[in-house]
Structures are given as structure tokens and as C-alpha cells.
Write a protein that holds these residues in place. Structure first.
Motif, PDB file in Angstrom:
ATOM      1  N   GLU A 146      -4.326 -17.322  -7.607  1.00  0.00           N
ATOM      2  CA  GLU A 146      -5.517 -17.231  -8.452  1.00  0.00           C
ATOM      3  C   GLU A 146      -5.495 -18.307  -9.536  1.00  0.00           C
ATOM      4  OE1 GLU A 146      -7.855 -15.063  -7.743  1.00  0.00           O
ATOM      5  OE2 GLU A 146      -9.169 -15.148  -9.492  1.00  0.00           O
ATOM      6  N   LEU A 180      -6.555 -21.556  -7.911  1.00  0.00           N
ATOM      7  CA  LEU A 180      -7.998 -21.547  -7.691  1.00  0.00           C
ATOM      8  C   LEU A 180      -8.727 -21.763  -9.010  1.00  0.00           C
ATOM      9  CD1 LEU A 180      -8.212 -18.437  -5.303  1.00  0.00           C
ATOM     10  CD2 LEU A 180      -8.503 -20.810  -4.623  1.00  0.00           C
ATOM     11  N   PRO A 192      -6.868  -3.102   5.020  1.00  0.00           N
ATOM     12  CA  PRO A 192      -6.996  -2.182   3.892  1.00  0.00           C
ATOM     13  C   PRO A 192      -6.413  -2.737   2.609  1.00  0.00           C
ATOM     14  CG  PRO A 192      -6.211  -1.022   5.832  1.00  0.00           C
ATOM     15  CD  PRO A 192      -6.212  -2.485   6.175  1.00  0.00           C
ATOM     16  N   TYR A 193      -5.330  -3.460   2.725  1.00  0.00           N
ATOM     17  CA  TYR A 193      -4.722  -4.027   1.528  1.00  0.00           C
ATOM     18  C   TYR A 193      -5.612  -5.099   0.904  1.00  0.00           C
ATOM     19  CZ  TYR A 193      -1.541  -6.680  -1.427  1.00  0.00           C
ATOM     20  OH  TYR A 193      -0.975  -7.344  -2.483  1.00  0.00           O
ATOM     21  N   MET A 237       0.828  -1.204   0.000  1.00  0.00           N
ATOM     22  CA  MET A 237       0.000   0.000   0.000  1.00  0.00           C
ATOM     23  C   MET A 237       0.864   1.257   0.000  1.00  0.00           C
ATOM     24  SD  MET A 237      -3.321  -0.777   0.241  1.00  0.00           S
ATOM     25  CE  MET A 237      -4.250   0.410   1.239  1.00  0.00           C
ATOM     26  N   ARG A 257     -13.612 -14.096  -3.980  1.00  0.00           N
ATOM     27  CA  ARG A 257     -14.731 -14.938  -3.569  1.00  0.00           C
ATOM     28  C   ARG A 257     -14.377 -15.757  -2.341  1.00  0.00           C
ATOM     29  NH1 ARG A 257     -16.552 -18.375  -8.583  1.00  0.00           N
ATOM     30  NH2 ARG A 257     -17.374 -19.706  -6.916  1.00  0.00           N
ATOM     31  N   SER A 258     -13.123 -16.241  -2.293  1.00  0.00           N
ATOM     32  CA  SER A 258     -12.732 -17.056  -1.136  1.00  0.00           C
ATOM     33  C   SER A 258     -12.733 -16.207   0.131  1.00  0.00           C
ATOM     34  CB  SER A 258     -11.369 -17.697  -1.361  1.00  0.00           C
ATOM     35  OG  SER A 258     -10.328 -16.757  -1.197  1.00  0.00           O
ATOM     36  N   ASP A 281     -17.076 -15.040   0.218  1.00  0.00           N
ATOM     37  CA  ASP A 281     -18.194 -15.980   0.156  1.00  0.00           C
ATOM     38  C   ASP A 281     -18.012 -17.241   0.986  1.00  0.00           C
ATOM     39  OD1 ASP A 281     -19.077 -14.169  -1.623  1.00  0.00           O
ATOM     40  OD2 ASP A 281     -18.879 -15.396  -3.411  1.00  0.00           O
ATOM     41  N   ALA A 320      -9.056  -7.726  -9.662  1.00  0.00           N
ATOM     42  CA  ALA A 320      -8.028  -8.421 -10.443  1.00  0.00           C
ATOM     43  C   ALA A 320      -7.949  -9.908 -10.089  1.00  0.00           C
ATOM     44  CB  ALA A 320      -6.673  -7.757 -10.228  1.00  0.00           C
ATOM     45  N   PHE A 321      -8.418 -10.267  -8.912  1.00  0.00           N
ATOM     46  CA  PHE A 321      -8.308 -11.655  -8.459  1.00  0.00           C
ATOM     47  C   PHE A 321      -9.680 -12.132  -7.992  1.00  0.00           C
ATOM     48  CE2 PHE A 321      -4.275  -9.445  -7.625  1.00  0.00           C
ATOM     49  CZ  PHE A 321      -3.433 -10.167  -8.452  1.00  0.00           C
ATOM     50  N   PRO A 322     -10.547 -12.414  -8.910  1.00  0.00           N
ATOM     51  CA  PRO A 322     -11.946 -12.693  -8.550  1.00  0.00           C
ATOM     52  C   PRO A 322     -12.120 -13.927  -7.676  1.00  0.00           C
ATOM     53  CG  PRO A 322     -11.531 -13.152 -10.890  1.00  0.00           C
ATOM     54  CD  PRO A 322     -10.333 -12.426 -10.366  1.00  0.00           C
ATOM     55  N   LEU A 323     -11.345 -14.975  -7.918  1.00  0.00           N
ATOM     56  CA  LEU A 323     -11.538 -16.185  -7.118  1.00  0.00           C
ATOM     57  C   LEU A 323     -11.011 -15.994  -5.703  1.00  0.00           C
ATOM     58  CD1 LEU A 323     -10.619 -18.772  -9.868  1.00  0.00           C
ATOM     59  CD2 LEU A 323     -12.887 -18.241  -8.975  1.00  0.00           C
ATOM     60  N   PHE A 324      -9.861 -15.327  -5.616  1.00  0.00           N
ATOM     61  CA  PHE A 324      -9.365 -14.992  -4.278  1.00  0.00           C
ATOM     62  C   PHE A 324     -10.407 -14.157  -3.539  1.00  0.00           C
ATOM     63  CE2 PHE A 324      -7.368 -11.686  -1.649  1.00  0.00           C
ATOM     64  CZ  PHE A 324      -6.805 -12.475  -0.672  1.00  0.00           C
ATOM     65  N   THR A 356     -10.813 -23.691  -2.056  1.00  0.00           N
ATOM     66  CA  THR A 356      -9.815 -23.181  -1.112  1.00  0.00           C
ATOM     67  C   THR A 356      -9.154 -24.332  -0.359  1.00  0.00           C
ATOM     68  OG1 THR A 356     -11.171 -21.201  -0.865  1.00  0.00           O
ATOM     69  CG2 THR A 356      -9.460 -21.564   0.785  1.00  0.00           C
ATOM     70  N   ILE A 373     -16.570 -22.692  -3.689  1.00  0.00           N
ATOM     71  CA  ILE A 373     -15.356 -21.918  -3.388  1.00  0.00           C
ATOM     72  C   ILE A 373     -14.646 -22.432  -2.137  1.00  0.00           C
ATOM     73  CG2 ILE A 373     -16.593 -20.159  -2.057  1.00  0.00           C
ATOM     74  CD1 ILE A 373     -13.538 -19.576  -4.369  1.00  0.00           C
ATOM     75  N   MET A 382      -3.407  -5.327   7.650  1.00  0.00           N
ATOM     76  CA  MET A 382      -3.693  -6.201   6.512  1.00  0.00           C
ATOM     77  C   MET A 382      -5.030  -5.858   5.867  1.00  0.00           C
ATOM     78  SD  MET A 382      -1.599  -8.367   5.337  1.00  0.00           S
ATOM     79  CE  MET A 382      -1.645  -9.170   3.716  1.00  0.00           C
ATOM     80  N   GLN A 426      -8.430  -3.480  -0.802  1.00  0.00           N
ATOM     81  CA  GLN A 426      -8.040  -2.912  -2.092  1.00  0.00           C
ATOM     82  C   GLN A 426      -7.915  -4.002  -3.156  1.00  0.00           C
ATOM     83  OE1 GLN A 426      -4.500  -0.156  -2.445  1.00  0.00           O
ATOM     84  NE2 GLN A 426      -3.816  -1.760  -3.853  1.00  0.00           N
ATOM     85  N   VAL A 427      -7.298  -5.126  -2.752  1.00  0.00           N
ATOM     86  CA  VAL A 427      -7.152  -6.233  -3.697  1.00  0.00           C
ATOM     87  C   VAL A 427      -8.515  -6.715  -4.167  1.00  0.00           C
ATOM     88  CG1 VAL A 427      -6.468  -8.649  -3.917  1.00  0.00           C
ATOM     89  CG2 VAL A 427      -4.906  -7.008  -2.870  1.00  0.00           C
TER      90      VAL A 427
END
Lengths: 247, 247
Positions: A136, A139, B194-195, A11, B210-211, B214, B204-208, A153, A149, B192, B198-199
DNA sequence: TCTATTTCGCGTACTACGTACTCGAAATGG
DNA sequence: CCATTTCGAGTACGTAGTACGCGAAATAGA
């Protein structure tokens, strides 16, 4: 002015091309990180001290702190630089087993090139962009076959656990020998060898002794052994997939 | 006279009841190790310095070197002392799953009591007597159902990989928060959090993402989550057993 | 009981670490 | 050309692990 908020290194912006007066930075995080990785590869992570990295760059230790808040953050940067070397397609293709086998072998190659990587990676919770990219990908290999999901994981976790532990087993005592300053052959023969022999000869741990003496897989090369264990894990995951998702 | 041969701590005799002239030792490895473990439990393994341990015992740092050759050897002793707390029957009884579940929960309890244990255990190749005892128990659970020694070793490895990684996941960021001096809640929210947010928001990492978002297992307590993953691994091993040994 | 011998306790000191503080040097915008 | 801003890095502090060496303590043999 205000204190730097303590937050993840990812960050905190790098010293940048700015507009405005003042000197321009003469180094960069990337340059410092690459220097640190080079030292750690050659002489172990404990040799990559702030002073040593700086002197390799021809500067003073304190200069590095313009770029990296703490040494621990530099470890995160080193981990992510090593992960950036892992080459993967943008999306997993083919069946999930071959995609994950490719992934595992790439991680193993990085772990052997950078013997400090797995130890750092598993000793701190870090989530750099390239680690996320690799994660990613893993996954994604399971997502293509339509799993939940949480199951995904779990399976990625199982796979990572194996990969990390197997690499650690492969380089563990080599690293220990290097740390203690002995050459690996002497370490095995003079340091650990006599103790294991005594344990075996004591007869107190018969199954452990059999695993030392009667291993049929002892003749396998390290790469073959890694591959063998990997296939085992993938078999196990395959079995779980068919049992948890028969619908 | 001659240099002490560099060999495993378990081969080097303790200062003993001797016959002959000279002073009697005033401390013992066990006493020193217990002191070190106490400090490490309360303040982290990095607080268990030679000076600190010694001062806890009311003596000077260099006195400890009469009992322990190097600090790393003290780590081996600490590991084995922690492993000595693991209570198991002399031989695995009942079915292998319940025996190994007992084992896993004992190791987890020790890992929570001694948050430094798993990190040390997986960062160095060590084989103290109590670690061997626990390992032998795990091997024995599989041996009772008549498996090949290489298969047994592989399964025990899989199980250990899970146990160690799961405990690490459970206490990893708690330890990181302690190391950086923040309290755990602030670390998660300010460091951790806020980071990760942001992710996730970057997309950029849709499956991450979701994990993170969800997870249906998020409501589980740590013990339940450990048990759940453990059952998964044991299921996987069970599947491998029936597939590799149908004869 | 006295003494020679052995071994322990530990003070001193050396090297090396991360990094806080500070200020002169450098570079740019106006 | 100069005011302003930022970088480079020297000095220094606190803390590690541990090598060295010596005085104190304790026993075996006389």
C-alpha cells in the motif's frame, strides 16, 4: 467437530484467551514464527523443520500443529514477520523517488537479514497484513502524483520485480554455497569458477564473456550496485510517467 | 579412486562410449532428464522424485546416480532441456524490439509448457549451455545498437526480471492450487477469495482494493496482458537508451 | 575361446521429513 | 470438587534423498 475449512492462514483465528473450561495454550503463533525465523536466518530455511522448531521451544513437533495448520502456512507467517520489520512512515512523504528509494532499501535490508525471505516471497502467492502495508505504501507513492490505478500497479510491479531480482542476485550464490555446504569462497573458486572460465575461453558466448570480464561496475560494493540499478528503474518509470501522462 | 570433485554438472563428463573393458551404460542423462521433465510437466516438479523417474524408466532409483551426482544437478539439466526448446535465429535480426519480443514470447511459451521452469530458474544460479545461448541472443540484440556492455547487462536484466515475474504471476496461483490439491476455481473462490474480500471490505488498504476492483485491464487475456507489460518495459528501456546515449 | 578387469544395475538400508491419530494431563466454570 | 473442554506430545506411517556394496555384464588381451 466439522473439518477446518481450508482457507488462508490469516482467516483462521489463533488459539485465544477464551472464556470457558479447558487448558490455556502455552505457546503462540508469534513465538513459533519467531523461533522458525531465528533458525532459518542462522542455518537456512530448510533447517527450520517442525521437529527442530519444536525442540528449540522444548516441546514436540506435533504440538506446533495446534497453532499452525500446515508447514506452508508457517512460511506465510515467517514472510509476514520479516515484512513487519520494514519501517515506513504512515504515508509516503516528499517526492515519490525518495519514498520508493527508502522502501527499496528497507526491503533489501530485510532480504539480507533473512536470506530466505525473497525466495519464499516469490515462490508462493501470499498477502499477509504487513506485506499489504508495504504494498500500500508503494502504491501510495505513485497515487500522490495522480496516476491511473492500472499504471500504478504496473509501476509497483516493475519496481518489485527489480528489488526482488536484485536481492536474489546479491545473495543467490552465497545461498547456493551454503546449501551445498561449501564456504562461499571455495564455491566460487572450485565449483562455479572453472565452468565460467571454460565458457569464457571457449569463445562461444562473446558478449556473455565481455559482461564477465569487462564490467566497469565490478568494483562497486553490493549496496552501491543495488542503488545504481534502482536509480535506473526509477529513471525508467519516470520516463514512462512523462510519456503516458503528458496531459 | 579419488573423490569426484564437486563441480558444475556441465563440467562432469557423461558416461561415454569408452574404449576398454566394462559394461556399456544403458541409459543417458538426456533420457533421464526428458523423463523427469515429462513427470514434472504432468504432475509438478515435486512428483519428479528419483524413485518415480527411475520407475518410469523401469529401473531402480540408485541407477540414476550413475548419471547424475545429485538431484539438484538434475534440476539444472531439466532447466537447460526446457531452454533448449527456445527457438531463435543465430543472430538477432531486425530492430532490437522485435528481436526481444520474439525472445520474450518464446520464454513465456516454455514457461507455460513447463510450469516449474521459472521457479527453478530463479531459485538457483545456473548457467547451462542453452540458457547461455538465449542470454547471448538477448545481449546481442542490444549490442547491435552499440551500447556499453554494462548498460546491455542492465537492460537484459530488466527484461529478464519482467519476463520471469510476469510468467510467475500468470501461473503462480494455478500452481499453488495444484500444490494444495484443490482445483483452481475452488482455490480462488474458497481459499484466497474470502481473505481478499475481507481485506477489501476492511477498508484498511484502499489502493490495493482499488487495484483489485477497478482494474481496466482485467478483461485482457493472459497473452495480451503479458504483451502489454512487455511493451511497457521495452518503452522504458527505449527511453533509457535515448537518455544515456544521446551522443 | 577363455579369463582378468572394469563398470553398470540396483537392492538394501539409513536418516530425516511432514503430519494423522490418539489419549492422558491440565485447567476452568459451575 | 467435578464435569467438561482443550492442550501437549508420543507413536507411527508414508515418502524423500542417497551411501554402500555386490552380483552381473561386457570387453581387451591372451
Amino acid at each position: 467437530m466439522a473439518d477446518e475449512e481450508p482457507t488462508s492462514i490469516w482467516m483462521q483465528p489463533e488459539l485465544h484467551e477464551r472464556s470457558g473450561p479447558g487448558r490455556r495454550p502455552g505457546y503462540s503463533r508469534d513465538q513459533i514464527t519467531r523461533t522458525a525465523v531465528g533458525i532459518a536466518d542462522a542455518e537456512g530455511v530448510e533447517a527450520a523443520t517442525m521437529r527442530r522448531i519444536a525442540s528449540e521451544l522444548g516441546t514436540g513437533a506435533m504440538s506446533l500443529y495446534r497453532y499452525v495448520p500446515r508447514r506452508d502456512d508457517l512460511f506465510d507467517l515467517m514472510i509476514d514477520l520479516a515484512m513487519s520489520e520494514i519501517e515506513l512512515p504512515d504515508h509516503p512523504s516528499g517526492d515519490w523517488r525518495s519514498a520508493l528509494t527508502l522502501l527499496a532499501q528497507q526491503i533489501r535490508a530485510a532480504g539480507l537479514r533473512h536470506p530466505w525471505l525473497i525466495a519464499l516471497l516469490t515462490s508462493r502467492p501470499t498477502l499477509g497484513p504487513h506485506l499489504l502495508r508495504v504494498h500500500e505504501f508503494a502504491l501510495g507513492a505513485f497515487e500522490r502524483i495522480g496516476l491511473d490505478i492500472d499504471d500504478i500497479t504496473g509501476f509497483v510491479g516493475m519496481l518489485n520485480d527489480y528489488i526482488h531480482s536484485a536481492i536474489r542476485r546479491e545473495i543467490g550464490w552465497l545461498e547456493e554455497a551454503r546449501r551445498t555446504g561449501l564456504d562461499p569462497e571455495r564455491w566460487k573458486r572450485d565449483y562455479m569458477g572453472p565452468y565460467v572460465r571454460q565458457v569464457v575461453e571457449s569463445g562461444a558466448f562473446p558478449l556473455f564473456s565481455r559482461s564477465v570480464l569487462d564490467s566497469r561496475t565490478a568494483h562497486l560494493g553490493p549496496g552501491e550496485r543495488f542503488r545504481h540499478g534502482l536509480d535506473r528503474i526509477l529513471d525508467a518509470i519516470a520516463a514512462l510517467i512523462t510519456s503516458t501522462r503528458p496531459r
